[in-house]
Scaffold this motif. Structure first.
Motif, PDB file in Angstrom:
ATOM      1  N   MET A 213       0.828  -1.214   0.000  1.00  0.00           N
ATOM      2  CA  MET A 213       0.000   0.000   0.000  1.00  0.00           C
ATOM      3  C   MET A 213       0.858   1.258   0.000  1.00  0.00           C
ATOM      4  O   MET A 213       0.516   2.235  -0.642  1.00  0.00           O
ATOM      5  N   GLU A 214       2.005   1.209   0.700  1.00  0.00           N
ATOM      6  CA  GLU A 214       2.887   2.373   0.697  1.00  0.00           C
ATOM      7  C   GLU A 214       3.380   2.630  -0.737  1.00  0.00           C
ATOM      8  O   GLU A 214       3.351   3.762  -1.232  1.00  0.00           O
ATOM      9  N   LEU A 215       3.778   1.544  -1.408  1.00  0.00           N
ATOM     10  CA  LEU A 215       4.266   1.655  -2.792  1.00  0.00           C
ATOM     11  C   LEU A 215       3.162   2.146  -3.730  1.00  0.00           C
ATOM     12  O   LEU A 215       3.386   3.004  -4.596  1.00  0.00           O
ATOM     13  N   ILE A 216       1.942   1.614  -3.538  1.00  0.00           N
ATOM     14  CA  ILE A 216       0.822   1.971  -4.419  1.00  0.00           C
ATOM     15  C   ILE A 216       0.443   3.452  -4.225  1.00  0.00           C
ATOM     16  O   ILE A 216       0.269   4.189  -5.199  1.00  0.00           O
ATOM     17  N   PHE A 217       0.352   3.908  -2.964  1.00  0.00           N
ATOM     18  CA  PHE A 217       0.007   5.322  -2.741  1.00  0.00           C
ATOM     19  C   PHE A 217       1.082   6.236  -3.342  1.00  0.00           C
ATOM     20  O   PHE A 217       0.773   7.237  -3.981  1.00  0.00           O
ATOM     21  N   LYS A 218       2.360   5.879  -3.145  1.00  0.00           N
ATOM     22  CA  LYS A 218       3.445   6.724  -3.682  1.00  0.00           C
ATOM     23  C   LYS A 218       3.392   6.755  -5.204  1.00  0.00           C
ATOM     24  O   LYS A 218       3.554   7.806  -5.829  1.00  0.00           O
ATOM     25  N   SER A 219       3.168   5.587  -5.822  1.00  0.00           N
ATOM     26  CA  SER A 219       3.154   5.521  -7.287  1.00  0.00           C
ATOM     27  C   SER A 219       1.943   6.249  -7.855  1.00  0.00           C
ATOM     28  O   SER A 219       2.035   6.910  -8.888  1.00  0.00           O
ATOM     29  N   ALA A 220       0.787   6.115  -7.185  1.00  0.00           N
ATOM     30  CA  ALA A 220      -0.427   6.786  -7.670  1.00  0.00           C
ATOM     31  C   ALA A 220      -0.237   8.306  -7.580  1.00  0.00           C
ATOM     32  O   ALA A 220      -0.639   9.048  -8.476  1.00  0.00           O
ATOM     33  N   LYS A 221       0.416   8.762  -6.504  1.00  0.00           N
ATOM     34  CA  LYS A 221       0.672  10.203  -6.330  1.00  0.00           C
ATOM     35  C   LYS A 221       1.581  10.721  -7.436  1.00  0.00           C
ATOM     36  O   LYS A 221       1.327  11.748  -8.047  1.00  0.00           O
ATOM     37  N   LYS A 222       2.651   9.935  -7.693  1.00  0.00           N
ATOM     38  CA  LYS A 222       3.622  10.337  -8.720  1.00  0.00           C
ATOM     39  C   LYS A 222       2.932  10.446 -10.075  1.00  0.00           C
ATOM     40  O   LYS A 222       3.147  11.358 -10.846  1.00  0.00           O
ATOM     41  N   LYS A 223       2.063   9.472 -10.368  1.00  0.00           N
ATOM     42  CA  LYS A 223       1.402   9.442 -11.674  1.00  0.00           C
ATOM     43  C   LYS A 223       0.460  10.633 -11.837  1.00  0.00           C
ATOM     44  O   LYS A 223       0.322  11.188 -12.929  1.00  0.00           O
ATOM     45  N   ASN A 224      -0.189  11.017 -10.726  1.00  0.00           N
ATOM     46  CA  ASN A 224      -1.173  12.101 -10.822  1.00  0.00           C
ATOM     47  C   ASN A 224      -0.532  13.484 -10.790  1.00  0.00           C
ATOM     48  O   ASN A 224      -1.172  14.474 -11.120  1.00  0.00           O
TER      49      ASN A 224
END
Ligand code: PMT
Length: 225
Positions: A213-224
């Motif tokens: 979840m830490e990786l997913i939140f960070k990646s989703a933030k980066k993408k947006n």
């Protein structure tokens, strides 16, 4: 867990098996216990996100603060996902969705016949839920799939990432009984379109879920951003 990671995010997660009826007493299903998907839901909620967990039949309680929607078949799971996906920021497909269902469900118990030694049940393809989300043209959330593989692990996982239009895929080696289906532990490798981005060694599923979840939140933030 630091709430800042997930605060403001709406996360939709599928978990558990689907159950595809053949007749009133028989069905096709698989060994998914829901442990991995429920652990992900719990971690996402602990990071401060608003979590909807769409679950096939499992023997687990919903994590605290998580909205749980119960379904049985793949078609029902797709409909539930469609109900919640429009406002979602992140979708995680952790369910072990049956690839096929019976073309017709017999309304009465299927009987053996004296003459025939074989029984043929025609199966038809189920909709692919994570691919349906991955291919959305508007309001598409950051989309994460799982890949349960027994061989050719990395190649199959990367092929699924591409074919299903995913942002990230989590590879599970399900040939190893100590991890994957129904075990308390898991070990996973994560890929995005550029290749491998993480590997988490064998640990209890709740620990793996926090890393993911830490990786997913960070990646989703980066993408947006
Ligand atoms: O529930 P547990 O006992 O804790 O076990 C966890 C798990 C092994 C089930 C989980 O970690 C896992 O790997 N889930 C995916 C299982 C699976 O069905 O994998 P797949 O490689 O067949 O599917 C690939 C992806 O497509 C998955 O994200 C799956 O949810 C999705 N899919 C597949 C078929 C379909 N009709 N619709 C889908 O959305």
């Amino acid at each position: 867990l630091p709430k800042a990671f997930g605060a403001g995010y709406k996360v939709v997660i599928t978990a558990g098996p689907t159950v595809e009826d053949l007749d009133p007493v028989r069905f096709i299903s698989n060994n998914s216990s829901g442990k991995m998907g429920y652990a992900i839901a719990q971690a996402a909620a602990a990071f401060g996100a608003e979590v909807t967990l769409i679950s096939g039949p499992v023997n687990l309680d919903a994590p605290k603060g998580v909205r749980r929607i119960d379904v049985k078949s793949a078609v029902q799971m797709l409909h539930a996902v469609e109900d919640y996906i429009k406002s979602a920021d992140i979708f995680i497909g952790c369910a072990a969705v049956a690839d096929f269902r019976a073309e017709t469900i017999s309304p009465v118990k299927i009987k053996k016949s004296e003459e025939a030694d074989t029984l043929t049940i025609k199966l038809v393809k189920n909709p692919d839920i994570v691919a349906t989300v991955g291919k959305l043209e508007s309001n598409r959330p950051f989309t994460v799939g799982f890949a349960a593989e027994t061989n050719n692990l990395h190649d199959f996982a990367r092929a699924k990432l591409e074919k299903k239009h995913l942002d990230m895929i989590v590879l599970n080696d399900v040939s190893n009984k100590a991890i994957g289906f129904n075990s308390d532990d898991n070990e996973v490798t994560v890929f995005d379109k550029d290749g491998q981005i993480a590997h988490f060694e064998k640990q209890p599923k709740p620990v793996i879920a926090q890393y993911l979840m830490e990786l997913i939140f960070k990646s989703a933030k980066k993408k947006n951003s």
